[in-house]
Structures are given as C-alpha cells and as structure tokens.
Motif scaffolding. Structure first.
Motif, PDB file in Angstrom:
ATOM      1  N   TYR A 617     -13.382  36.874   5.874  1.00 23.70           N
ATOM      2  CA  TYR A 617     -12.652  35.459   6.220  1.00 23.70           C
ATOM      3  C   TYR A 617     -13.256  35.021   7.368  1.00 23.70           C
ATOM      4  O   TYR A 617     -13.709  35.247   8.093  1.00 23.70           O
ATOM      5  CB  TYR A 617     -11.010  35.654   6.097  1.00 23.70           C
ATOM      6  CG  TYR A 617     -10.848  36.763   6.910  1.00 23.70           C
ATOM      7  CD1 TYR A 617     -10.736  37.971   6.659  1.00 23.70           C
ATOM      8  CD2 TYR A 617     -10.485  36.385   8.379  1.00 23.70           C
ATOM      9  CE1 TYR A 617     -10.622  38.955   7.551  1.00 23.70           C
ATOM     10  CE2 TYR A 617     -10.579  37.491   9.326  1.00 23.70           C
ATOM     11  CZ  TYR A 617     -10.357  38.666   8.898  1.00 23.70           C
ATOM     12  OH  TYR A 617     -10.099  39.721   9.726  1.00 23.70           O
ATOM     13  N   HIS A 692      -9.569  31.308   6.347  1.00 21.23           N
ATOM     14  CA  HIS A 692      -8.262  31.681   6.378  1.00 21.23           C
ATOM     15  C   HIS A 692      -7.233  30.584   6.546  1.00 21.23           C
ATOM     16  O   HIS A 692      -7.410  29.729   6.904  1.00 21.23           O
ATOM     17  CB  HIS A 692      -8.155  32.584   7.530  1.00 21.23           C
ATOM     18  CG  HIS A 692      -6.624  32.960   8.186  1.00 21.23           C
ATOM     19  ND1 HIS A 692      -6.022  33.885   7.563  1.00 21.23           N
ATOM     20  CD2 HIS A 692      -6.008  32.461   9.162  1.00 21.23           C
ATOM     21  CE1 HIS A 692      -4.725  33.981   8.029  1.00 21.23           C
ATOM     22  NE2 HIS A 692      -4.827  33.104   9.174  1.00 21.23           N
ATOM     23  N   ASP A 711      -5.758  34.830   2.267  1.00 22.58           N
ATOM     24  CA  ASP A 711      -6.744  36.058   2.559  1.00 22.58           C
ATOM     25  C   ASP A 711      -5.704  37.329   3.056  1.00 22.58           C
ATOM     26  O   ASP A 711      -5.736  38.178   2.847  1.00 22.58           O
ATOM     27  CB  ASP A 711      -7.801  35.679   3.620  1.00 22.58           C
ATOM     28  CG  ASP A 711      -7.063  35.165   4.906  1.00 22.58           C
ATOM     29  OD1 ASP A 711      -6.192  34.424   4.803  1.00 22.58           O
ATOM     30  OD2 ASP A 711      -7.560  35.456   6.172  1.00 22.58           O
ATOM     31  N   THR A 712      -4.834  36.762   3.918  1.00 23.75           N
ATOM     32  CA  THR A 712      -3.690  37.799   4.304  1.00 23.75           C
ATOM     33  C   THR A 712      -3.005  38.644   2.924  1.00 23.75           C
ATOM     34  O   THR A 712      -2.655  39.775   3.182  1.00 23.75           O
ATOM     35  CB  THR A 712      -2.402  37.116   5.087  1.00 23.75           C
ATOM     36  OG1 THR A 712      -3.146  36.099   6.041  1.00 23.75           O
ATOM     37  CG2 THR A 712      -1.786  38.012   5.965  1.00 23.75           C
TER      38      THR A 712
END
Ligand code: SF4
Ligand code: SF4
Ligand code: SF4
Lengths: 745, 173
Positions: A617, A692, A711-712
């Motif tokens: 990312y 991100h 992405d987290t």
C-alpha cells in the motif's frame, strides 16, 4: 488523478459535489453581472489571514483568502516559509474542503445505547464534558488515574496532553510512531545518537545521488522533499529507486531496481559489500567518526551481489553499478531513510542498514547528505509539575521495547486489553484527530480493546469510524477556524509559524484549546491552563522570542537565527556523537546490550502462497491517510482507490480494467467493499498495490462511504519489531473474489 | 507556457489551485493531468503532463464560434466572453484537445492563462502552486523570458501538431 475521462464521469455523478458549488456560483454570477469581463478583474483580492496547514504533518505555512462575502476562497503558501516556499501541495490547496465539508461533526454527541450501534443523542458542550469528567473520575477512583490514555495526531494533542498528564497519566501515543516512523528514529539514534525527525534533515536539494528504498516521494507529497527532489533533478542528480512498483519517483530515476518485496536488507548488505570490498567508502570519515568498521567488514564479506541476486532478483551488475554511482557522488549522496517504514518486523534493522550505508559514504553531516537541523526554542510558561504516575503502558509490556523512545499507540491499545500477564489495564481513552480503526493494524484487536473500555471520548472534525465506537463525540472546529499552538519546525533555518482563524467555527464546533481547558476545569486542573485564552498564551510565548501575536498575525512565519553551529561538519571537525562510544556505531553497542543483532542480518520473510499476492500500500498525492477521504475538493481529484494488478496476473484471473472485485486475505477476511481493478505493468506479478485510506465504513461520510477497499481491514497479520514494537504491515497476502459472500468452512 | 514532463509528479495541485482561484465548480476543471505509460515490466517509461487549453495561434474554436464570444485577447490568449456565449458547444466539438466544458451556468469555460493575475504581474495560479516548479510561463516573443530560455535549452513538443492549430503550450521532454 483527474483526467478528462474521469471528469465526465464525476460531473455526471457529482450531485454531492455541487452542493457546495452553490455559494461559489452565486458569488461568481454576481461578479459577472457587475463586470462583463470579470475574469480580468479577478474578484479575488481579499483580506488574508495566516495559517499553517493541518492536512498533513509537514505543516506548511500559508495564507487563507476570503471573498467579499467573507467566505473562504483559497489557501496559498507563504513565500517566507521554509517548509513550503510559497507552494502548497494539492491537499493543502484543497484544504478549503475541510471547512466546507457538509458531513462534518456538528454538535457534541453522547451514546445512549450499545457500543457500535451509533445511537447518539445531541448534547450540550457542558453535558458532554461533564460526562467525560465524571467517567474519568470514576476510573481514577477504581483503577487509578494512570489507567487513562490519549491518542493524538494533530495540533490539539498538546492541550489534551496537559489534561492527561495533569490527571496523572503518561500514556500519550501517536500512531505516527509505532505504525510509521518509529523504527527509523530508533535505528538512527542507535547509529548516530540522533534521529532524523520531522521534517527530515535530508539535504535533497544539494544531493548528487538520491537513493529511495521504498520511499515514493512525489506520491507522498512531503512538500519540501518533493520540491527539493525537483531541484535535484534540475541540477542533474542521479536518482536510484528501489521499489517492486514502478512509482512516480522510479519513473524519474536513472536506475530503477524492481526488487522482490521483503528482501531490502539483502540488497543493502550487498551494497555495503561492494563499497567495502572495492574500497569505495569514505576512509577518513569512517576512521575518524565510526565504531565497529572491522566487524562490519567481516560481517558483509560474503554478501556478494551474486548472493543478493538470488534473494532480491536484482542483477549483480546493477547492484555493483548503483553502489559505485553512490560512492562516486559521495559525500553528496543520500540514502533516504523513508518515513512509513513499518513493513516486516525487522524494520529497525533495515533502517540500521540504511544508516550504516550512509555512514560508509560519509553523508551524515555533509552537504547533499544529511544536514544539521536547527529548531527554534520557544520557552513555555512555567507550569506546576505533573503528578508522577505509578505505572504506564510500558509496565504492561513486561520489559519489552525498551528502545522505543516514544509511546506506542499499539502498545497503549494492547495495554487496554486485560490479560493475566498485563498489569496496566487502561480503561479510558481520549482520541484526538486520529481514526484508530483505520490507523492501527489488526482492526479486530482495536475493536476488542475498545469494547473493554469504560470511556472512549473522541475529538474530531469528521465522523470517522472511530467516532462510531465512542461514548462521547466532541466536534472540533477545523484548522481554518481556530488558533493552535505555534508551529516550531526543525530545518536548515529555525522558524515559527502562526495559525489563526480565518472564519468563525461552523456549526457548534470548538477549538481544542477551549475544549481541553473546559475539561480541565471540570477535573480541577486549571493550574495547567494559566491563560484563559489561547491568544494570551501565544502572545506570551511569542514575546519570549522577540515577536508578538500582533506581529505574527501580519507575517505568519518568522525565520529565526540559527543558534547552533553549521549546517555541515567542518573538514576534520571533532564530533562527539550521542552514543555509548561517542562514535557513529556501525556496530551497535546498545542493540548488543539488549540482546539484538549489533549488525543487521537478512532474514527471509514468508511469501505468498499459490493464488495470493503480497499486499503493498502507499499514498496518493491528493490524500492524507483517511483524513481527506471525504474532502469535496480532494475526492473530486480522486474518489476511490484501485488495486493494481500486473497484466500476467490479470490474464490468469481474467480481470479487466475498471472491473470491481473483492479481496480476501490469508486469514479469510473478505473486504467489506469492492475495489476497482487497474491492470498495469507498474506492479510486479507477485504483489498487488493500493492507496491507503479508502474503504470507509461509516455512512455519515457520504462522499467516501464504501468507496474502495481499506488496506487496514486486510492487514490482520502484524509482524512486531522486537526492538521497539513497530507494527510491520507488509506480511499480508490477498487473493481475488468475485463476490463477498461468506465461504462455508 | 512550457511544462517539464521530467519534473511533473502528477499530483494535480495545478488542478485544485485552478479550481479555487477561478471558481471552477467541483466536478469540472480547466486543467487536468495525463499519464502515459509505455513498455513492459521492468522496462517502463511514464510521461506526466498537466494539460489545459493550448491557446492555439490558429484556433478552430475561435473560427467556428458563431457569436464571436471566443476570441483572441492580448498576447494571443484565447478567451470566451461569458455573456456573449450562447452555450452552443460548437467550439467544444472543434477543439482537438477537449479543453473546454460547459459551465453549469450555461456558458463555455476554459483556461484563461489566469489573465487577471498575469495583468498584475503574477504567475498563473497553476504555475505559482506547482510543488515541482515544472511550469514556465511568459512571453514567447521575448527571448529573455524564462519560457523562451528553457525552450531554447530543452527538447520539447506540442500536442497533436498534425491538427495544424499551432499550440502555444510546450512540453519539455
Ligand atoms: S505538505 Fe501539503 S498537506 Fe502537508 S502541510 Fe504542506 S500543504 Fe499541507
Ligand atoms: S502541480 Fe505540477 S507536479 Fe503537480 S500535476 Fe500539476 S504540473 Fe504536475
Ligand atoms: S493558467 Fe489559470 S486558468 Fe489556466 S489552467 Fe492554469 S490556473 Fe487554470
């Protein structure tokens, strides 16, 4: 990126965007009536007020211009500001959208039902603050004051910090440390006795050779660095970029080394091998300033480019040629330490390798390498001492991460989850300006920790996901509507900058100083806020450095004289480094003492299994983390992220450009939302890439809800750095799914 | 105007600065960024360009405008007089660069080279904001101007020269 094609699409969709166009159009229409050729007149000579930008940590100073109706019109960089030289980045220019975003938090909210359900009722400020104060007092009585914590990423942190410290806790953490630049600071402190800090003391402007290893300047808009990289290109500097992705910076580089992800340490060791075995290092510098050269020489003896080739897939002659190029430019060479460096859990060691390589090239303290920064020292008003807490989050860590020089946001989060072996259970959080749900890796763990709390108070401008879990939400006004503490940045020249309100706060929002002071009042901590208003405090501080609030309101930025010596080491100057040996430690005595490798070693990391791809990312120039995802001006430039897929992979999966798919990670987590495919040669076949900060799950963020993938959410495997607790996030692998139905197990 | 594709990072600051300077409503733009990629991994090249009206010397849009709203102003800048424009969009169809759009208020709008700023001795908003300082603006007829100097020094091109429009926007390559 805004392209003509996108523009048509956006305009056909963007009813939301036009909501706020209305006012602007009105004023435009009236100016047309007044004067035919209104574009000559430019109705835009307005009063201006100084600010420094809050859209990212670079904190560029600028001017806010208003139109004749007193509405904020544009924000322009301040020519005197060393951080931006009169030029804001797109996010700063689009900062106007922070003010106009109609989805902002508008009034204090108190949760009335169960956590996570977002059943808030509107409350008065007094009621909301009273709620927080009484919960804090309860925690103090039952568990002790040290069982409270502050997470902060932004300017208000200073004032909430006073409240927390005065209350009796030292648990103050920013996700910019363990989730971002912490390993870099620890590595440079271990090597040189000082970190690189922010803005970094990198002398890009005057470098002859810039080496970027996983840093993508130009996509991360760290303004000064972007500007200086451009200056360096003008002056003919050679750029070497190491990245599995053909980044923008790679496209400006003479050498692009498309490295296999997770093998950077092997490349760095091999570069050292070449530089030492071909005797290309700065002999005088190494002899005078460094400690442990012989051990290093023995250590890298076998790390030949041929050895590294097998690991990194970078050809031996390319490794040699780039090493020689660096040495040729030395000492005006900069192996850039990057900023977001928490990748694989051995990040401190990787950054140690970067630091050592710079030392071999003699670039620390030299023109075109790293300069000696200076920072204005502005005295603070003398406050009574803060009570000393009986324990902190560190006690919960069982003696781990001793070398972390700042608190770990993830550590404080962990210390909130009671387990038999943790002895400090944090019960109350104040969260200011950081969306922990999307900032800390492993969302489930964060949410688990939140479920254990007695109090979660969130101070923010936007209804970010974290507010959805809060007991109390306090609407902070945006930076264009408030004073804040002075910006005191390090740099070639020390400078201070003022932020003042350009307009009154919209809605029932308030500035952090006021919120913190009112809370302090309710907790009997007013002694830590001797000034009733922030204006008085700022004026007092400014007078200590020979300025005043009145002066700063007119000039915005003041450059001060350097107090410490020169920008660079003088030839043969004696220098004492702040390390055990007083030297630059190629061989780290402090790491050895703590039982870690004193010289970095390469360790292989897990690789994707069949059908999975490493998730990489990064940043887009028009957004800052998730903070800007709902900004009307910036979503207009980029409204969702996409997943970059190599054409070979796309063919295998029969993926087409612009097709929406879901992602599933190695732990079976399927993305909440679909993401657009971008088929591009710019990414390796073993990895996928996304920007991100997207994939917001809070419906109150109307413009960005459900746009793209977070992405987290996909980062459930966190590789912890044993040295300082950094949370490595690049050990996650994803595969493609065409629906998001739960699979039967 | 000359734009250095070797320095542009495609950040779109020029786009948002133009929007806020010139009251371009959100969802519309007078300038935009183009990325052209060539090659296969790992032999790749990217060209990044900030594009806008080319202020062509031989502009089809001025020629085809039925009301004369599209015209040449001082220094060869191509402009649209808003209250003369009937929004027929003939110019939009004739422009090979897609540089014009219909403003929601019903007239055609496009880059003005920020004439209101230039008249006051300022740089256009996009030029002034660009963090990479990759844009050069000035009088092409004056050999001492920054833009003339850089064009003398560097290789450059114009867009779609075969259209015969004689663009005044140069890209350094
Ligand atoms: S780099 Fe951009 S977002 Fe960050 S402070 Fe500067 S103008 Fe603001
Ligand atoms: S502002 Fe400059 S660097 Fe950014 S896209 Fe525009 S021309 Fe390129
Ligand atoms: S010159 Fe002015 S009007 Fe034209 S693109 Fe640049 S900012 Fe917009």
């Amino acid at each position: 990126m805004k392209s003509r094609r996108q523009f048509i699409k956006i305009s056909s969709l963007s009813a939301a965007g036009l909501i706020f166009g209305g006012g602007l159009l009105d004023s435009l229409a009236s100016s047309i009536l007044k004067e035919n050729q209104s574009y000559f007149k430019g109705p835009f000579d307005f009063t201006r007020t100084p600010t420094y930008c809050e859209v990212c940590f670079w904190k560029c100073a600028g001017w806010v211009y208003k139109d004749e109706n007193g509405r904020i019109k544009k924000i322009i960089g301040n020519d005197d500001d060393p951080n931006c030289n009169g030029r804001f980045c797109p996010r700063g220019t689009g900062g106007v959208g922070m003010h106009y975003d109609e989805d902002r938090l508008k009034t204090p909210l108190i949760r009335t039902e169960e956590r996570g359900k977002q059943t808030f009722r509107e409350a008065s400020w007094d009621e909301a603050l009273e709620y927080i104060a009484s919960k804090m007092k309860e925690i103090k009585e039952e568990h002790g004051p040290e069982c409270t914590a502050l997470f902060s990423h932004g300017s208000g942190g200073k004032y909430f910090g006073k409240v927390i410290k005065g209350f009796g806790s030292r648990n103050i953490a920013a996700p910019s440390y363990a989730q971002c630049r912490g390993p870099r600071e620890v590595a440079f402190i271990a090597t040189y006795g000082s970190g690189v800090n922010s803005p970094e003391n990198t002398d890009i402007r005057d470098t002859k050779c810039l080496v970027l290893i996983g840093a993508h300047i130009g996509e991360n808009m760290h303004n000064g660095q972007v500007q200086e990289m451009s200056d360096a290109i003008d002056k003919g500097a050679t750029i070497i970029t190491v990245d599995p992705r053909f980044s923008t910076a790679a496209s400006k580089s003479k050498f692009w080394l498309p490295i296999k992800p997770a093998t950077d340490i092997a490349l760095l060791l091999s570069w050292m091998h070449v530089i030492i075995s071909e005797e290309l290092y700065d002999k005088k510098y190494v002899e005078k300033y460094t400690y442990g050269f012989d051990q290093l020489k023995a250590h890298v003896k076998n790390f030949t480019p041929e050895w590294a080739y097998g690991i990194t897939t970078i050809k031996p002659d390319q490794i040699r040629e780039t090493a020689r190029t660096m040495a040729h430019a030395a000492p005006a060479v900069l192996v850039h330490p990057g900023r977001h460096v928490t990748w694989y859990g051995d990040d401190t060691q990787r950054l140690r390798a970067v630091a050592i390589l710079n030392a071999l090239l003699g670039s620390w303290g030299r023109r075109g390498g790293f300069y000696n920064p200076d920072k204005a020292s502005v005295p603070h008003y003398h406050l009574p001492p803060y009570p000393k807490p009986e324990k902190t989050w560190r006690d919960a860590m069982g003696g781990k991460y001793i070398l972390a020089d700042l608190a770990l946001a993830s550590g404080v989060c962990d210390a909130s989850i009671p387990t038999p072996d943790l002895d400090c259970s944090i019960r109350g959080w104040i969260v200011n300006g950081t969306n922990l749900i999307n900032t800390l890796p492993d969302q489930k763990k964060t949410i688990d920790a939140i479920q254990k709390l007695d109090l979660l108070a969130v101070v923010d401008t936007m209804p970010m996901e974290i507010t959805g879990y809060a007991d109390v939400v306090l609407p902070e006004c945006v930076y264009l509507e408030r004073y804040d503490s002075l910006r005191i940045s390090q740099g070639r020249e020390p400078s201070i900058a003022l932020r003042m309100p350009a307009v009154d706060p919209l809605y029932n929002s308030k500035p952090a100083y006021w919120i913190a002071r009112e809370l302090a009042k309710k907790l009997d901590l007013l002694e830590y806020f001797p000034f009733e208003t922030i204006e008085e405090e700022l004026d007092w501080e400014l007078k200590q450095v020979g300025s005043s609030l009145e002066e700063m309101q007119k000039i915005g930025v003041k450059r001060l004289e350097r107090e410490v010596d020169d920008l660079y080491f003088a030839d043969g100057e004696d220098i004492e480094f702040d390390t055990n040996t007083g030297k630059i430690e190629l061989y780290s005595t402090v790491l050895e003492e703590e039982g870690f490798d004193p010289i970095p070693v390469y360790t292989p990391h897990p690789e994707p299994s069949e059908g999975f791809y490493r998730l990489i990312y990064g940043r887009a120039p028009m957004h800052t983390f998730s903070r800007t995802a709902n900004n009307p001006n910036l979503t207009d430039l980029m409204s969702e992220n996409s997943v970059w897929v190599n054409p070979k992979v796309a063919k295998e999966w029969d993926l087409k450009n612009d097709q929406y798919i879901y992602l599933e990670n190695q732990d079976g987590v399927v993305s909440d939302f679909p993401i657009k495919v971008r088929v591009t040669e710019r990414i390796r076949w073993d990895s996928v890439y996304m920007v991100h900060g997207f994939g917001h799950a809070d419906k109150r963020l109307k413009r960005c809800f459900g746009k793209g993938v977070s992405d987290t959410q996909m980062i459930t495997n966190v590789m912890i750095d044993p040295i300082m607790g950094g949370t490595g996030m690049r050990g996650n692998f994803v595969t493609f799914r065409f629906d998001n139905k739960k699979t039967e197990v | 105007m000359a734009i250095d594709t070797k320095k542009c990072v495609g950040c779109s600051d020029c786009v948002v600065a133009c929007q806020t300077e010139n009251n371009v409503p959100i969802g519309y733009c007078r300038d935009w960024v183009v990325e052209v990629m060539d090659g296969t991994y790992p032999q790749l090249e990217i060209e990044l360009r900030s594009e806008r009206c080319n202020h062509c010397e031989n502009s089809p849009c001025v020629r085809c405008c039925p009301t004369g709203a599209s015209h040449y102003a001082d220094g060869g800048i191509v402009l649209v007089t808003k209250n003369e424009c009937i929004g027929c969009s003939a110019c939009i169809a004739s422009c090979p660069y897609d540089a014009r759009y219909v403003h929601p208020d019903g007239y055609v709008d496009k880059c003005t080279f920020c004439l209101h700023r230039v008249k006051k001795g300022m740089q256009p908003a996009c030029v002034a904001v660009c963090p990479t300082k990759c844009m050069y603006f000035g009088d092409l007829n004056d050999p001492r101007s920054d833009v003339s100097k850089i064009l003398k020094k560097r290789k450059h091109k114009t867009l779609i020269p075969e259209a015969g429009t004689k663009p005044q926007l140069y890209f350094l390559i």
